[in-house]
Scaffold this motif. Structure first.
Motif, PDB file in Angstrom:
ATOM      1  N   LYS A 158      28.241  35.407   0.216  1.00  0.00           N
ATOM      2  CA  LYS A 158      27.448  35.790   1.382  1.00  0.00           C
ATOM      3  C   LYS A 158      28.180  35.462   2.679  1.00  0.00           C
ATOM      4  N   ALA A 159      28.913  34.353   2.685  1.00  0.00           N
ATOM      5  CA  ALA A 159      29.637  33.955   3.891  1.00  0.00           C
ATOM      6  C   ALA A 159      30.759  34.942   4.225  1.00  0.00           C
ATOM      7  N   GLY A 160      31.261  35.666   3.237  1.00  0.00           N
ATOM      8  CA  GLY A 160      32.347  36.616   3.462  1.00  0.00           C
ATOM      9  C   GLY A 160      31.872  38.035   3.729  1.00  0.00           C
ATOM     10  N   LEU A 161      30.577  38.234   3.891  1.00  0.00           N
ATOM     11  CA  LEU A 161      30.013  39.564   4.097  1.00  0.00           C
ATOM     12  C   LEU A 161      30.234  40.025   5.533  1.00  0.00           C
ATOM     13  N   GLU A 162      30.710  41.245   5.680  1.00  0.00           N
ATOM     14  CA  GLU A 162      30.913  41.855   6.994  1.00  0.00           C
ATOM     15  C   GLU A 162      30.319  43.254   6.988  1.00  0.00           C
TER      16      GLU A 162
END
Length: 171
Positions: free
Chosen positions: A143-147
């Motif tokens: 989720k932290a790497g979602l763009e």
């Protein structure tokens, strides 16, 4: 709207994938295995109590029970450990791009395209979106790497593309 996601496949990601597959695709097999495991634990503890006068036998029965309890408790971490050992070199990081008809996953030197129809289960943990693609295969997306949008937009978009409901898996 184009979504992309960068994921590091560390022990937490692999444990999350294992937990999702265990609680969704392999739920019946897991129930039988847990029942069998608890039966063995009870028998070992019973044997340890019966053979209390012989300390070595009682201790070995207790050790087996404790090991089975530990395996039950850390099952997902253990599965993640073995998954990491079986993984090909270069699979530590992955980059995914989600398109209207398919999604594409890039690892060191390789690109694979997946159809949304191949996703058996959509699941969400605290830190990951996980696609269960089979009894022994899943993909995690951090989720932290979602763009490209918010988690809620991505969740709705995935549900629309796959035709499946997102399942929340604890921890």
């Amino acid at each position: 709207m184009a979504f992309t996601c960068n994921t590091t496949y560390n022990s937490r990601a692999l444990a999350a994938m294992s937990r999702v597959v265990r609680k969704t695709v392999r739920v019946k097999v897991n129930r039988c295995a847990k029942l069998f495991s608890w039966l063995i634990i009870v028998l070992c503890l019973l044997c340890a109590c019966i053979s209390w006068e012989e300390p070595w036998i009682a201790a070995s029965d207790a050790v087996v029970a404790v090991l089975l309890l530990l395996i039950n408790w850390k099952e997902d971490a253990i599965n993640g450990f073995f998954a990491r050992r079986r993984a090909m070199p270069g699979m530590e990081t992955a980059s995914a791009a989600f398109y209207p008809d398919y999604y594409e996953v890039r690892i060191a030197g390789a690109v694979t395209q997946w159809q949304y129809s191949k996703v058996l289960v959509l699941a969400e943990t605290g830190d990951y979106f996980v696609f269960a693609l089979g009894k022994n295969y899943a993909q995690a997306f951090e989720k932290a790497g979602l763009e490209g949008g918010t988690e809620e937009e991505f969740r709705r978009w995935l549900e629309e593309k796959t035709g499946k409901q997102m399942r929340k898996i604890g921890r």
